[in-house]
Design an enzyme around this catalytic site. Structure first.
Site, PDB file in Angstrom:
ATOM      1  N   CYS A  43      15.882   5.071 136.126  1.00  0.00           N
ATOM      2  CA  CYS A  43      16.812   5.227 135.014  1.00  0.00           C
ATOM      3  C   CYS A  43      18.024   4.317 135.226  1.00  0.00           C
ATOM      4  O   CYS A  43      18.409   4.038 136.358  1.00  0.00           O
ATOM      5  CB  CYS A  43      17.267   6.682 134.901  1.00  0.00           C
ATOM      6  SG  CYS A  43      18.337   6.994 133.473  1.00  0.00           S
ATOM      7  N   ASP A  45      20.933   5.087 134.772  1.00  0.00           N
ATOM      8  CA  ASP A  45      22.052   5.939 135.204  1.00  0.00           C
ATOM      9  C   ASP A  45      22.699   5.379 136.478  1.00  0.00           C
ATOM     10  O   ASP A  45      22.013   5.091 137.463  1.00  0.00           O
ATOM     11  CB  ASP A  45      21.522   7.366 135.457  1.00  0.00           C
ATOM     12  CG  ASP A  45      22.654   8.373 135.582  1.00  0.00           C
ATOM     13  OD1 ASP A  45      23.502   8.216 136.489  1.00  0.00           O
ATOM     14  OD2 ASP A  45      22.691   9.320 134.787  1.00  0.00           O
ATOM     15  N   HIS A  99      15.438  11.477 137.293  1.00  0.00           N
ATOM     16  CA  HIS A  99      16.493  12.221 138.006  1.00  0.00           C
ATOM     17  C   HIS A  99      16.907  13.429 137.186  1.00  0.00           C
ATOM     18  O   HIS A  99      16.933  13.379 135.954  1.00  0.00           O
ATOM     19  CB  HIS A  99      17.705  11.324 138.282  1.00  0.00           C
ATOM     20  CG  HIS A  99      18.419  10.869 137.044  1.00  0.00           C
ATOM     21  ND1 HIS A  99      19.575  11.486 136.586  1.00  0.00           N
ATOM     22  CD2 HIS A  99      18.134   9.900 136.149  1.00  0.00           C
ATOM     23  CE1 HIS A  99      19.961  10.885 135.475  1.00  0.00           C
ATOM     24  NE2 HIS A  99      19.104   9.926 135.183  1.00  0.00           N
ATOM     25  N   CYS A 102      19.222  14.031 133.622  1.00  0.00           N
ATOM     26  CA  CYS A 102      19.109  12.756 132.896  1.00  0.00           C
ATOM     27  C   CYS A 102      19.600  12.926 131.453  1.00  0.00           C
ATOM     28  O   CYS A 102      19.045  13.721 130.694  1.00  0.00           O
ATOM     29  CB  CYS A 102      17.664  12.269 132.917  1.00  0.00           C
ATOM     30  SG  CYS A 102      17.461  10.644 132.129  1.00  0.00           S
TER      31      CYS A 102
HETATM   32 ZN    ZN Z   1      18.742   9.156 133.316  1.00  0.00          ZN
END
Ligand code: ZN
Length: 215
Positions: A43, A45, A99, A102
């Site tokens: 991701c 992130d 994760h 998310c």
């Molecule tokens: Zn994420």
């Protein structure tokens, strides 16, 4: 230049010095070329950096990141990374890492429109549709979202297996395992989801490509 931007260069100089002090070969070796064993699809992130959470160094992991670690078959960027990793770098492992917490998966579970990204998140809604009964049966909202995060990783592992790139590697007996894992931001720990696949076995037959077919 803003202070926060300048800080990056200060940090970088410190990091380069420390890395060289710890092991003078790491950076010099990586300047010669790369031969990573892993492709990481994670991701975007900011809290889930592939190298840091796996304790690896530059040169160890080839990385592709997008919102909610998706494997979308028309995504040229993902396909190009996958093709290069499998056919040129010849990685042995592909990791899909989701994760907990998310935001992409959270948004996909709701109805709020967040703009262009709605169209990307629709792919996660499709995963939700496939597992709606299981997910909706979970009472706690966080646990419900965490389960969809795991199921989304599992689906993306399967999506990788459905690509011609991965199936052609398996067809020529290139060792290639596709793994799914989830990162727990709060504890810093990775959890293997035990969904590893290294062949088209178990896949719905219509996804398996007949690669020996001529004409
Ligand atoms: Zn994420």
């Amino acid at each position: 230049m803003s202070k926060s931007y300048q800080q990056l260069f200060e940090n970088n100089r410190k990091w380069a010095t420390e890395t060289n002090q710890q092991d003078p070969t790491i950076l010099k070796k990586s300047a010669q070329g790369q031969s990573p064993q892993f492709l990481w699809i994670g991701c975007s992130d900011s809290r889930v950096p592939a190298n840091q959470v796996t304790g690896t160094t530059p040169g160890d992991i080839f990385v592709h990141r997008n919102i909610a670690n998706m494997v979308v078959h028309t995504d040229m960027s993902m396909l190009s990374v996958l093709d290069y990793a499998v056919n040129v770098l010849k990685v042995n492992h592909i990791i899909v890492c989701g994760h907990y917490g998310c935001g992409g998966v959270g948004a996909a579970m709701g109805n709020k429109s967040v703009g262009l990204i709605d169209n990307w998140l629709r792919h996660i809604k499709d995963v939700y549709r496939l597992h709606k009964d299981e997910v909706d049966a979970i009472g706690d909202a966080t646990e419900r979202s965490n389960r969809l995060i795991e199921l989304n990783v599992q689906e993306q592992v399967m999506n990788l297996s459905k690509t011609s790139i991965v199936q052609m590697a398996w067809e020529r007996n290139q060792p290639l395992e596709v793994h799914g894992m989830v990162y727990d931001i709060a504890s810093g720990l990775l959890k293997d989801l035990d969904v590893m696949t290294d062949s088209t076995k178990g896949m719905d037959n219509f996804y398996a490509l007949n690669l020996n077919q001529k004409g």
